[in-house]
Design an enzyme around this catalytic site. Structure first.
Site, PDB file in Angstrom:
ATOM      1  N   CYS A  70      63.719 -48.563  -8.512  1.00  0.00           N
ATOM      2  CA  CYS A  70      62.915 -48.427  -9.435  1.00  0.00           C
ATOM      3  C   CYS A  70      63.009 -47.033 -10.048  1.00  0.00           C
ATOM      4  CB  CYS A  70      61.453 -48.752  -9.235  1.00  0.00           C
ATOM      5  SG  CYS A  70      60.596 -48.986 -10.912  1.00  0.00           S
ATOM      6  N   CYS A  74      55.863 -43.644 -10.524  1.00  0.00           N
ATOM      7  CA  CYS A  74      54.867 -43.772  -9.494  1.00  0.00           C
ATOM      8  C   CYS A  74      54.145 -43.053  -7.924  1.00  0.00           C
ATOM      9  CB  CYS A  74      54.425 -45.368  -9.834  1.00  0.00           C
ATOM     10  SG  CYS A  74      55.076 -46.262 -11.068  1.00  0.00           S
ATOM     11  N   CYS A  77      54.628 -44.490  -4.637  1.00  0.00           N
ATOM     12  CA  CYS A  77      55.431 -45.591  -4.654  1.00  0.00           C
ATOM     13  C   CYS A  77      56.576 -45.676  -4.122  1.00  0.00           C
ATOM     14  CB  CYS A  77      56.277 -46.632  -6.208  1.00  0.00           C
ATOM     15  SG  CYS A  77      56.875 -48.375  -6.091  1.00  0.00           S
ATOM     16  N   CYS A 114      53.322 -64.227  -4.222  1.00  0.00           N
ATOM     17  CA  CYS A 114      53.050 -63.493  -5.834  1.00  0.00           C
ATOM     18  C   CYS A 114      54.197 -62.527  -5.100  1.00  0.00           C
ATOM     19  CB  CYS A 114      52.014 -62.213  -5.485  1.00  0.00           C
ATOM     20  SG  CYS A 114      51.636 -60.621  -6.582  1.00  0.00           S
ATOM     21  N   CYS A 145      51.642 -65.767  -8.949  1.00  0.00           N
ATOM     22  CA  CYS A 145      51.265 -64.727  -9.277  1.00  0.00           C
ATOM     23  C   CYS A 145      53.283 -63.821  -9.404  1.00  0.00           C
ATOM     24  CB  CYS A 145      50.595 -63.948  -8.280  1.00  0.00           C
ATOM     25  SG  CYS A 145      49.931 -62.539  -9.187  1.00  0.00           S
ATOM     26  N   CYS A 205      45.056 -60.093 -12.606  1.00  0.00           N
ATOM     27  CA  CYS A 205      45.037 -60.029 -11.663  1.00  0.00           C
ATOM     28  C   CYS A 205      44.944 -57.869 -11.624  1.00  0.00           C
ATOM     29  CB  CYS A 205      46.089 -60.087 -10.056  1.00  0.00           C
ATOM     30  SG  CYS A 205      45.580 -59.241  -8.664  1.00  0.00           S
ATOM     31  N   ARG A 277      40.355 -58.033  -3.616  1.00  0.00           N
ATOM     32  CA  ARG A 277      41.309 -58.287  -2.872  1.00  0.00           C
ATOM     33  C   ARG A 277      41.525 -57.021  -1.867  1.00  0.00           C
ATOM     34  NH1 ARG A 277      45.539 -59.964  -5.065  1.00  0.00           N
ATOM     35  NH2 ARG A 277      44.514 -62.247  -5.106  1.00  0.00           N
TER      36      ARG A 277
END
Ligand code: SAM
Ligand code: DTB
Ligand code: SF4
Length: 330
Positions: A70, A74, A77, A114, A145, A205, A277
């Site tokens: 990616c 972040c 991550c 998801c 999701c 979400c 969650r």
């Protein structure tokens, strides 16, 4: 404590962060965090029981449909290409492989599937492919999701037409701490994507991560930013940072587990009808803290042996825990 009773310095700080018309001022949320633990738990349980059966927990299974490589930065991550974490970049999975995983999740008892992709955002052709995956998974009778990054015009609508029930896009942290964590996209970009999701009639979400070195006021700021969305998200994942070697946040001082429980309780109180969650980081919490989280109003978990790239309690262990607590899948 209402905003009128809050100490003046808290009111001033809150005024800088939340509009006067917001449902929740950050100072009021901080005041919840500061309640005696037993009082906070009582308030959270009271709200929880007004809207849910406290013995029920919703089970969502994650699948990384496109892993690693990616371009974003972040700092938590493992999938960001710029950090050396040992995660290999892969291609988008094909429909049969995704369907296999979805069938297994359904057989194990999950109600929602998801699909996560390590993209800054999908391209138009990615949306076409993910739309195919969504309709295939939906046809099994699972809730769907997806979490694919920032969406552009038309993307959310295409996913909605394919049968997408929820789109996950996290605010991650409080607005004032965000710049310390992510620099390649702005807080407003995240709010814009959530607006697109809402506008297309897909359920939202959205949650965040704690344990990234933020202050309690910043945890309150995250919860405030979520609770003041209009309407607030249907589903609120609260992640406890999973520290991955090679990421900038590896080595951050870990959050006191009772502070994590408080965060869950405050999310429950401020977003009464949301599925809150208990998300990434459950392995580090242990059974007793997870039981406290359910007592504080968490009523959903990520269920399955893996999150996206990191570990999660295995299915047998989660079944045993739910049995031990007398809880059942929603
Ligand atoms: N790439 C897309 C994006 O970021 O919008 C979707 C997938 S991304 C992995 C989804 C979310 O997972 C992030 O927003 C973050 O809140 C959470 N996450 C990622 N790494 C994490 C970690 N190490 N610990 C806890 N949560 C994490
Ligand atoms: C969310 O809030 N947490 C999930 C899901 N939404 C996509 C992701 C957790 C990822 C944890 C790190 C990993 O396994 O790569
Ligand atoms: Fe990329 Fe999402 Fe990871 Fe950020 S959280 S680096 S956007 S995969």
């Amino acid at each position: 404590m209402t905003i009128h009773e809050a100490p003046v310095h808290l009111v001033t700080r809150a005024a800088a962060q939340a509009a006067p018309t917001d449902r929740w001022q950050v100072a009021d949320i901080e005041a919840l965090f500061e309640l005696p633990f037993t009082e906070l738990m009582f308030r959270a349980q009271t709200v929880h029981r007004e809207h849910f059966d406290p013995a029920e927990v919703q089970l969502s299974t994650l699948l990384s449909i496109k892993t690693g490589g990616c371009p974003e930065d972040c700092s938590y991550c493992p999938q960001a290409a710029r950090y050396d974490t040992g995660v290999e970049a892969g291609k988008l999975m094909d429909t049969e492989a995704v369907l296999d995983a979805a069938r297994r999740a359904q057989e194990a008892g999950a109600s929602r599937f998801c699909m996560g992709a390590a993209w800054r955002g999908p391209k138009d052709r990615d949306i076409e492919k993910v739309a195919e995956l969504v309709s295939a998974v939906k046809s099994l009778g699972l809730e769907t999701c997806a979490t694919l990054g920032m969406l552009e015009d038309g993307h959310a609508e295409a996913l909605q037409s394919a049968g997408l029930d929820y789109y996950n896009h996290n605010l991650d942290t409080a607005p004032e701490f965000y710049g310390d964590i992510v620099r390649t996209r702005q807080y407003q970009d995240r709010l814009d994507t959530l607006q697109r999701v809402r506008g297309a009639g897909v359920k939202v979400c959205a949650g965040g991560i704690v344990g990234m070195g933020e202050t309690r006021a910043q945890r309150a700021g995250l919860i405030g930013a979520l609770a003041n969305l209009d309407p607030y998200p249907e589903s609120v994942p609260i992640n406890n940072l999973v520290q991955v070697e090679g990421t900038p946040l590896h080595g951050t001082v870990q959050l006191d587990p009772l502070e994590f429980v408080r965060t869950i309780a405050v999310a429950r109180i401020t977003m009464p009808t949301a599925r809150v969650r208990l998300s990434a980081g459950r392995q580090a919490l242990g059974e007793a803290v997870q039981a406290l989280c359910f007592t504080a109003g968490a009523n959903s978990i990520f269920y399955g042996d893996k999150l996206l790239t990191t570990g999660n309690p295995d299915v047998q262990a989660d079944r045993a825990l739910l049995d031990k607590l007398g809880m059942r899948p929603a």
